[in-house]
Write an enzyme that holds these catalytic residues in place. Structure first.
Site, mmCIF file in Angstrom:
data_model
loop_
_atom_site.group_PDB
_atom_site.id
_atom_site.type_symbol
_atom_site.label_atom_id
_atom_site.label_comp_id
_atom_site.label_asym_id
_atom_site.label_seq_id
_atom_site.Cartn_x
_atom_site.Cartn_y
_atom_site.Cartn_z
ATOM 1 N N PHE A 63 43.999 54.832 42.574
ATOM 2 C CA PHE A 63 44.518 54.840 43.937
ATOM 3 C C PHE A 63 44.589 56.261 44.495
ATOM 4 O O PHE A 63 44.958 57.205 43.789
ATOM 5 C CB PHE A 63 45.929 54.241 44.000
ATOM 6 C CG PHE A 63 45.990 52.756 43.870
ATOM 7 C CD1 PHE A 63 45.731 51.925 44.965
ATOM 8 C CD2 PHE A 63 46.333 52.172 42.659
ATOM 9 C CE1 PHE A 63 45.814 50.552 44.839
ATOM 10 C CE2 PHE A 63 46.417 50.799 42.539
ATOM 11 C CZ PHE A 63 46.155 49.983 43.623
ATOM 12 N N TYR B 171 46.919 54.095 51.597
ATOM 13 C CA TYR B 171 46.345 54.008 50.243
ATOM 14 C C TYR B 171 44.910 53.514 50.309
ATOM 15 O O TYR B 171 44.490 52.864 51.261
ATOM 16 C CB TYR B 171 47.167 53.060 49.367
ATOM 17 C CG TYR B 171 47.042 51.609 49.780
ATOM 18 C CD1 TYR B 171 46.076 50.778 49.220
ATOM 19 C CD2 TYR B 171 47.889 51.069 50.747
ATOM 20 C CE1 TYR B 171 45.954 49.442 49.611
ATOM 21 C CE2 TYR B 171 47.779 49.754 51.135
ATOM 22 C CZ TYR B 171 46.799 48.946 50.562
ATOM 23 O OH TYR B 171 46.673 47.628 50.960
ATOM 24 N N TYR C 265 48.270 44.932 37.477
ATOM 25 C CA TYR C 265 48.290 43.467 37.510
ATOM 26 C C TYR C 265 48.155 42.827 36.126
ATOM 27 O O TYR C 265 47.964 41.612 36.023
ATOM 28 C CB TYR C 265 47.193 42.952 38.444
ATOM 29 C CG TYR C 265 47.448 43.338 39.888
ATOM 30 C CD1 TYR C 265 48.345 42.608 40.660
ATOM 31 C CD2 TYR C 265 46.814 44.437 40.452
ATOM 32 C CE1 TYR C 265 48.599 42.957 41.980
ATOM 33 C CE2 TYR C 265 47.061 44.803 41.768
ATOM 34 C CZ TYR C 265 47.961 44.064 42.524
ATOM 35 O OH TYR C 265 48.230 44.425 43.834
ATOM 36 N N ILE D 179 53.466 46.831 42.786
ATOM 37 C CA ILE D 179 53.215 46.973 41.343
ATOM 38 C C ILE D 179 54.036 48.132 40.779
ATOM 39 O O ILE D 179 54.434 49.058 41.494
ATOM 40 C CB ILE D 179 51.702 47.170 41.066
ATOM 41 C CG1 ILE D 179 51.163 48.391 41.818
ATOM 42 C CG2 ILE D 179 50.922 45.910 41.422
ATOM 43 C CD1 ILE D 179 49.689 48.674 41.569
ATOM 44 N N PHE E 29 38.496 47.975 46.455
ATOM 45 C CA PHE E 29 38.988 46.610 46.674
ATOM 46 C C PHE E 29 39.975 46.499 47.834
ATOM 47 O O PHE E 29 40.232 45.399 48.327
ATOM 48 C CB PHE E 29 39.619 46.024 45.398
ATOM 49 C CG PHE E 29 40.738 46.842 44.822
ATOM 50 C CD1 PHE E 29 42.038 46.733 45.331
ATOM 51 C CD2 PHE E 29 40.516 47.710 43.769
ATOM 52 C CE1 PHE E 29 43.073 47.474 44.801
ATOM 53 C CE2 PHE E 29 41.552 48.452 43.234
ATOM 54 C CZ PHE E 29 42.837 48.339 43.748
ATOM 55 N N ASP E 30 40.533 47.629 48.290
ATOM 56 C CA ASP E 30 41.473 47.538 49.422
ATOM 57 C C ASP E 30 41.719 48.938 49.985
ATOM 58 O O ASP E 30 41.661 49.926 49.226
ATOM 59 C CB ASP E 30 42.798 46.915 48.981
ATOM 60 C CG ASP E 30 43.657 46.468 50.161
ATOM 61 O OD1 ASP E 30 43.168 46.503 51.305
ATOM 62 O OD2 ASP E 30 44.819 46.094 49.913
#
Length: 217
Positions: A209, A133, A192, A166, A146-147
């Site tokens: 994503f 991802y 979130y 999530i 962010f990731d």
């Protein structure tokens, strides 16, 4: 007596004058002069009427010309005003203006687009999967990544439908085939929420994503 006599003399003179005037009026010359005088006055009256009629006609023509001029001025000013008004342009709906118009929206509000078809099995609830991802804020491929498991070179493992990730991830991976890759857009209630995460993801943020199901373990 003198006074009475004077009145009698005056009366006789007046009667004589009246008789003379009557005889004069019966004269053909006098009648012609009177007739000529009547014609003269008639001509004067007619001439006066003609002048008055001409003046009235001129006034009417001037008023008509003024009216036509006023209408022309009004139309010219109206045309100028109309030309200066910018009419609103028609707004045409264009799917190209919505970058997610081609995405499928689920009942929960998740949007997704399959970017690579898979040909494997679909994981059942409780099965462990291995996935890659990358996540962004604002939009796909934005500077606010962010990731990313791809950047680390290490796939991520979790149990589908077990609440380990999530909500949007559980929903998406539970309908994917092995080998499938998707872009998914998750509203904050599927991510979130209002609390955010780790000081990196703000509360209420929509997440973007790119996910891929590599295997079912």
């Amino acid at each position: 007596l003198l006074s009475i006599r004077s009145h009698l003399v005056y009366s006789h003179s007046l009667i004589h004058s009246i008789q003379y005037l009557t005889q004069s009026l019966k004269s053909p010359h006098t009648i012609m002069r009177v007739s000529s005088l009547g014609l003269f006055f008639g001509t004067v009256v007619l001439a006066g009427g003609a002048v008055a009629a001409f003046n009235l006609s001129a006034q009417n023509n001037a008023a008509a010309s003024s009216s036509v001029g006023s209408r022309r001025d009004f139309l010219a000013k109206s045309a100028a005003v109309t030309a200066s008004v910018t009419l609103p342009k028609a707004v045409i709906a264009d799917d190209a203006a919505d970058p997610y118009a081609g995405y499928i929206t689920t009942e929960s509000g998740m949007k997704y687009l399959v970017t690579k078809e898979g040909d494997g099995a679909v994981p059942a609830a409780g099965q462990t999967v291995k996935a890659h991802y990358t996540g962004w804020l604002d939009e796909f491929d934005s500077p606010k990544k962010f990731d990313s498991s791809r950047d680390r070179g290490r796939p991520f493992q979790f149990k589908v439908g077990a609440g380990q990730v999530i909500r949007g991830w559980d929903e998406s991976f539970s309908t994917m085939k092995v080998g499938e890759r998707r872009n998914i857009v998750l509203p904050s209630r599927l991510a979130y929420g209002d609390r955010g995460a780790g000081g990196i993801i703000p509360g209420g943020a929509t997440l973007y994503f790119d996910v891929e199901l590599l295997a079912i373990l």
